[in-house]
Design a protein around this motif. Sequence first.
Motif, PDB file in Angstrom:
ATOM      1  N   SER A  26       0.740  -1.075  -0.023  1.00  0.00           N
ATOM      2  CA  SER A  26       0.121  -0.111  -0.167  1.00  0.00           C
ATOM      3  C   SER A  26       1.013   1.406   0.039  1.00  0.00           C
ATOM      4  CB  SER A  26      -0.930  -0.119   1.314  1.00  0.00           C
ATOM      5  OG  SER A  26      -0.136   0.109   2.247  1.00  0.00           O
ATOM      6  N   HIS A  27       1.899   1.400   0.694  1.00  0.00           N
ATOM      7  CA  HIS A  27       2.825   2.355   0.576  1.00  0.00           C
ATOM      8  C   HIS A  27       3.583   2.645  -0.810  1.00  0.00           C
ATOM      9  CE1 HIS A  27       2.831   2.935   4.966  1.00  0.00           C
ATOM     10  NE2 HIS A  27       2.828   1.643   5.232  1.00  0.00           N
ATOM     11  N   VAL A  28       4.033   1.494  -1.495  1.00  0.00           N
ATOM     12  CA  VAL A  28       4.431   1.602  -2.795  1.00  0.00           C
ATOM     13  C   VAL A  28       3.340   2.170  -3.708  1.00  0.00           C
ATOM     14  CG1 VAL A  28       5.122   0.266  -4.735  1.00  0.00           C
ATOM     15  CG2 VAL A  28       5.892  -0.361  -2.410  1.00  0.00           C
ATOM     16  N   LEU A  29       1.950   1.799  -3.758  1.00  0.00           N
ATOM     17  CA  LEU A  29       1.066   2.252  -4.753  1.00  0.00           C
ATOM     18  C   LEU A  29       0.875   3.779  -4.346  1.00  0.00           C
ATOM     19  CD1 LEU A  29      -0.943   1.679  -6.868  1.00  0.00           C
ATOM     20  CD2 LEU A  29      -2.543   0.931  -5.285  1.00  0.00           C
ATOM     21  N   GLN A  30       0.850   4.055  -2.843  1.00  0.00           N
ATOM     22  CA  GLN A  30       0.503   5.665  -2.560  1.00  0.00           C
ATOM     23  C   GLN A  30       1.617   6.393  -3.026  1.00  0.00           C
ATOM     24  OE1 GLN A  30      -0.711   5.996   1.551  1.00  0.00           O
ATOM     25  NE2 GLN A  30       0.275   7.931   1.790  1.00  0.00           N
ATOM     26  N   ALA A  31       2.873   5.864  -2.878  1.00  0.00           N
ATOM     27  CA  ALA A  31       4.115   6.712  -3.433  1.00  0.00           C
ATOM     28  C   ALA A  31       4.005   7.146  -4.964  1.00  0.00           C
ATOM     29  CB  ALA A  31       5.288   5.969  -2.950  1.00  0.00           C
ATOM     30  N   LEU A  32       3.521   6.012  -5.724  1.00  0.00           N
ATOM     31  CA  LEU A  32       3.467   6.077  -7.143  1.00  0.00           C
ATOM     32  C   LEU A  32       2.463   6.884  -7.329  1.00  0.00           C
ATOM     33  CD1 LEU A  32       4.424   2.435  -8.043  1.00  0.00           C
ATOM     34  CD2 LEU A  32       5.781   4.365  -8.349  1.00  0.00           C
ATOM     35  N   ILE A  33       1.394   6.854  -6.805  1.00  0.00           N
ATOM     36  CA  ILE A  33       0.014   7.783  -7.089  1.00  0.00           C
ATOM     37  C   ILE A  33       0.422   9.101  -6.827  1.00  0.00           C
ATOM     38  CG2 ILE A  33      -2.128   8.420  -6.528  1.00  0.00           C
ATOM     39  CD1 ILE A  33      -2.756   5.341  -6.152  1.00  0.00           C
ATOM     40  N   THR A  34       0.975   9.482  -5.703  1.00  0.00           N
ATOM     41  CA  THR A  34       1.273  11.019  -5.047  1.00  0.00           C
ATOM     42  C   THR A  34       2.283  11.450  -5.760  1.00  0.00           C
ATOM     43  OG1 THR A  34       2.378   9.981  -3.295  1.00  0.00           O
ATOM     44  CG2 THR A  34       0.140  10.473  -3.086  1.00  0.00           C
TER      45      THR A  34
END
Length: 614
Positions: A505-513
């Motif tokens: 979830s931290h990976v997806l959040q970092a890539l989106i933001t």
Amino acid sequence: MLAKEEQQQKGEGSKRRHPSDDGRGGKRKRKDGEEGPKAQGGGGKVRLDALSVGYFRRVGERLGEGFEDDEERKMFVENVLSEVKGKAALVVMDQTGSVTLQQLLPLSSPKQVGEVLLELDAESGSGFKAVSCDRCGGHVVESALRQMSRWNETQKDPRATTEEEEEEESSELLEAQVLSLSQAVRDNIADFIRHVHGSHVVRTLLHVLGGCLGPPRTDARPGGKDRRCAPPLTDFEIPTSFWYELKSLTETLMENINLSVTDAVASAVFQTMLTVCHRKRPKLCKQLLKRTMEYLTGLSSAPGVSPLLVFLKDQASSHLIETIIQLSHKPLLRDLYNNHLKGHLVDLALHPIANFPVQRLTAASASYKLFPRLFDELVQGVEAILAAGHMGVIVQLAESCAESGEKQDDIMQCLLRAFHCAEPGSRHVSCLPLFMSLLTYEVYYHSETAEGSIQKEVPLTSICYHGSRLVQALAKFKERSLLLSSLRTLSPADLLTLASDPAGSHVLQALITTSSDKGRGKILKRLEGQLVQMACSRLGSRVLEAAWNSASVSQRQSIAQELAPCESQLRSDQFARHVWAKFALSHFVHRRAHWQEIQTGESKKRKLFSDILE
């Protein structure tokens, strides 16, 4: 509140369990009141009597109930301290008495705290040493020292009344006792800093003399992520005498610097000294760092070999060197690398202990011109470091590249080669699941798997903590096209699983933001049909909120259009109901124009602040 504090203090009273009071052996287990400190100068044991133990247990219970007003509290504290008078040493070295006093001292006046310390100093024969080096007494002394943060409460009004003048005198008593304790520490420095309990008193004393305090120690053990971060410190005013006493205490510690190399407990005291001075006395800290490095590098070692290479591999001294690296200024770091570590970084990174100081050095050099040279040396051993399992070194290397803005293409190409997805070019789109799982292409996809037939469930069940941190660091790079291309190869169902994974979830959040509006739009397009399930997930809802906060108005509208038809499901879910409220979806359903106006206004504000920050 008081009940909660009582539970916390009880944890403090039982935390530092050690085989014996002197830290060297003996009985470990004892019941309240059954085994107390040894009598001064005698072989028998002096214990707090059973009636007193029962009394202090009841006091502790009463403290947990709280008080109706200050007058009741003051009277209660005064009554209890009158019972302590005359037998303070016995009370503080009894487990029940210790826990109770730790709760009571924060409610006492500075004068009352000073009087307790005065009695401990007078009665214990060898000054504060016996009490401070006791597993129960040490906690009370620490608690008493912490009350010095309230010293300036009575120093505010120059037109003080008689009562206020008495309070000022009372704070001077506490000040004098802290200085007396510091003198006792200086007179018995080796005994204090090598003692498992006494060393904690010295560390608290250093904080108090410096005018900064962290949170009280509790029985809770911090998790891995918390352990990486230093506890926050709160500054407070101190009397002038403390500045001079801190200098004297640091000088005495420096005279015993040899103990910081050989003794892990003493090493922790030296680290506290350096940290406090770095925060409050930066010029003094520079001198201490220089003298410490001169001592460490001046010791004898094998011809042509720096003694630091030996100390970096030792459990006690390596922690001290880590602290030195974190607090060092540019010239000291440059000297450390050029004269001692150059040419040895890969070997150190492969060592089970020395790899941690290497991580600190990599982090500290990120803002200096030293970093590219350090990078060029470490990057040659990336595959060996990966094979050794020292992922912290690789992650820190990527984070320093992101911070410095240098060597980003080099580290990305190096990682592609290390995970065997550099050649042929068609393997590039596989890099994200490989990095997150820390598996090579052959292992991840199995050697016989035909190229392009990716098993979608594999990346979602093998994401690891360090893999997640690595990708989060890479997401801060200027060029992220490889990661985003790889992300787009995952199916919507895989993205949903990624969003619900503790590390993923931290990976997806970092890539989106960190994506541009266009890149974010492509990711959100891939998530269509999964947003309701994301909103109903503990971790997925956080990712969705992060995406919403960075999304454009049109992207927010697309998210709202997918979520709005599922109002009953979202409002009844423990996680999704917060999403419903934060996204103002009731407005979206019933007052669309008003919702649109609000979102446009927020978007303009966000852009304005972004321009200001840039």
